[in-house]
Every structure is written in C-alpha cells, then in structure tokens.
Design an enzyme around this catalytic site. Sequence first.
Site, PDB file in Angstrom:
ATOM      1  N   LYS A 155     -13.708  -3.763   1.125  1.00 24.67           N
ATOM      2  CA  LYS A 155     -14.526  -2.559   0.888  1.00 24.67           C
ATOM      3  C   LYS A 155     -16.036  -2.832   0.985  1.00 24.67           C
ATOM      4  O   LYS A 155     -16.777  -2.003   1.496  1.00 24.67           O
ATOM      5  CB  LYS A 155     -14.211  -1.968  -0.485  1.00 24.67           C
TER       6      LYS A 155
ATOM      7  N   TYR B 189      -2.254   2.336 -12.119  1.00 24.48           N
ATOM      8  CA  TYR B 189      -1.130   3.263 -11.881  1.00 24.48           C
ATOM      9  C   TYR B 189       0.226   2.555 -11.779  1.00 24.48           C
ATOM     10  O   TYR B 189       1.249   3.196 -11.556  1.00 24.48           O
ATOM     11  CB  TYR B 189      -1.384   4.103 -10.623  1.00 24.48           C
TER      12      TYR B 189
ATOM     13  N   ASP C  87     -13.578   7.045  -4.085  1.00 25.72           N
ATOM     14  CA  ASP C  87     -12.949   6.622  -5.349  1.00 25.72           C
ATOM     15  C   ASP C  87     -13.512   7.371  -6.562  1.00 25.72           C
ATOM     16  O   ASP C  87     -12.760   7.778  -7.460  1.00 25.72           O
ATOM     17  CB  ASP C  87     -13.127   5.111  -5.567  1.00 25.72           C
TER      18      ASP C  87
ATOM     19  N   GLY D 189      -3.384   6.815 -13.768  1.00 27.27           N
ATOM     20  CA  GLY D 189      -4.148   6.480 -12.564  1.00 27.27           C
ATOM     21  C   GLY D 189      -3.631   7.071 -11.259  1.00 27.27           C
ATOM     22  O   GLY D 189      -4.353   7.053 -10.256  1.00 27.27           O
TER      23      GLY D 189
ATOM     24  N   SER E 284       0.824  -1.215   0.000  1.00 32.48           N
ATOM     25  CA  SER E 284       0.000   0.000   0.000  1.00 32.48           C
ATOM     26  C   SER E 284       0.858   1.265   0.000  1.00 32.48           C
ATOM     27  O   SER E 284       1.847   1.363   0.738  1.00 32.48           O
ATOM     28  CB  SER E 284      -0.914   0.020   1.236  1.00 32.48           C
TER      29      SER E 284
END
Length: 268
Positions: free
Chosen positions: A66, A213, A100, A234, A15
């Site tokens: 999520k 990304y 998002d 991204g 992350s």
Amino acid sequence: MKKVFGVLGDPIEHSLSPAMHNAAFRELEMDCEYHAFRVRHKYLKNAILGAQAMGFGGLNITVPHKEKALEFTNPDTLARRIGAVNTVSFNDGIRGHNTDGLGAEMALLEAGVGINASNVVLVGAGGAARAIAFHFAEKGAGVTIANRTPEKAEVLAEDVGCSHAGLENLKELLQDSDILINATSAGMHPHIDSTIASRDILHPGLAVFDIVYNPLQTKLLHQAELAGAKPIGGVAMLVHQGAEAFRIWTGQKPPVEVMRNAVLEGLG
Ligand SMILES: NC(=O)c1ccc[n+]([C@@H]2O[C@H](COP(=O)([O-])OP(=O)(O)OC[C@H]3O[C@@H](n4cnc5c(N)ncnc54)[C@H](OP(=O)(O)O)[C@@H]3O)[C@@H](O)[C@H]2O)c1
C-alpha cells in the site's frame, strides 16, 4: 470485451476481494471479472503499469504494497496525506485512492454512529489506523491515538494534527469518549484471546468498533456486549472500502448487501 480487475498483494491467497467484487459484477450483470495476483515487491511498478497497458478496469492494493504503490500512481489528496494507496483507477491516468477510512466511517454510520463532533479513541498506529485517523480528523472527529509502541502513536498524531496518549490511560480516555476503535491485530486469528480492552473499562453509550473481521466475534466485541456498549464488527469496513473502490472504477452504485454476503460466505 470483458474488463479485468484485480488485487495485488503478497501473500494474497486468502483475499476475500475476488469473491466480493465478482458477486457485485454478477449482480449488476457487468461483463467484468476480478482476480487476485501475488506480486513480489520488486515487480509492483511493472504490475501496475502492466495492468494499465492491458486495459484493466482497476486494482486494489493490499499488504505489503500500500505504501510503495504511492510512488507509481498519481495519488489523490487523502491518499497522499495518508501515505498509502489501496485502490488504483485507470479512468484518468493512474490515480491512487485510499478508501479504508471511508469504509470505517460507513461501518459506523450503518450502525447508527456518526463521527463528526464525536470523541474517538483510536488504538493502533499501523496502516489501517493511519487511514482511519486522517479520514476521521478530516470529517471533524476529535481523535486520540494510543498504541502499544507509544512513539508510533506520537508520530501519527503529529502527522494528523490530533492528540495521542499512552495505552495505560485507556480507562480515563474512554470515560469522555463516544467511540473506541481497535485498529490493531490484537484479537485476530489465531490470537483470538488477545484484546486491547476489558469489560470493566467499557461503558454503555460507547460504540466499540473492532476492525478485525476474523473471527467475526472478537474478544473485544464480546467484552463490549457484556459492558452494555455497542459492538461493531470489521466486516462492514471491509465491505464498504470495497464498495467505494467499485464506485470509483465503475461509476455504478455498488450492491453492498450482495458484497457483504459474499464476504460472510468466504469467512464461513
Ligand atoms: N476491516 C477492514 O477492512 C480492515 C482493513 C485493514 C486492516 N484490517 C485489520 O486491522 C488490523 C491492523 O492492520 P494494519 O494493516 O494496520 O497492520 P499493521 O500496519 O501491521 O499495524 C499493526 C498494529 O497493531 C498493533 N498490534 C499488533 N499486535 C498487537 C497486540 N497484541 N496488542 C496491541 N497492539 C498490537 C501494532 O502495534 P505496534 O506499533 O506496537 O507494533 C500496530 O499498531 C489487522 O488485523 C487487519 O486484518 C481490517
């Protein structure tokens, strides 16, 4: 006392959120720190309640939690409609948010591309596509969803109240479109030779936004460049979804460029 923030996911070691948010806290000289926590699915509820009990400032939620996080938070309207939470705040109980879609809108805006009244072809029907589809439709974009598994595009389009089409019709769809968004994993490391569209179906005047990304320059973005279309990577979405979470937690204006540099450094 130092405020603690964190991201819950599994796996979580790659992350970029800790680097991004810690850079922001340092920049604003806030006595806060942000950590990544690997949380197993069965412990997600304990982790969220535990963070609240221990006075955490806020959480991000990432893959694969999520959707499940919706159950353990009081979601705002957009997160409830999307069916997924990526940000949790503790300022007023345990609130669930999803930043998002706004992150995607901001990425386009900073490239000079507005979304209201635009025709958007959104490829993908997973978690990220879902967040983008609901947010963009709410902002007045005309969204058409296409996906490798067409049934999933149909279900998402029905939920959102927008159109869907087969991926095989991408060429025709793009002729009348302003924005193409890749919200699939196609092109993501290590599958860097994969792309949802080749140069010959892209055209000047089209904004091509790849939310992948890693790598920074995907094959799709390269094809867009060759076709004279406007390529948008991204990283900007990653930074802006994080910046919005920062704003929700702290009420402060996020130092977006500092956050972007931290992400770019993390990506090497
Ligand atoms: N920039 C950001 O801030 C940001 C935020 C979130 C996600 N992402 C990136 O977005 C991508 C999707 O994430 P997600 O969470 O939505 O994943 P997800 O829920 O697993 O959905 C994956 C989607 O990709 C499609 N797909 C996978 N491989 C494909 C291929 N080779 N060709 C065509 N379609 C393919 C799947 O189609 P099927 O339904 O047919 O399987 C599905 O629609 C990932 O690369 C992720 O890193 C970026």
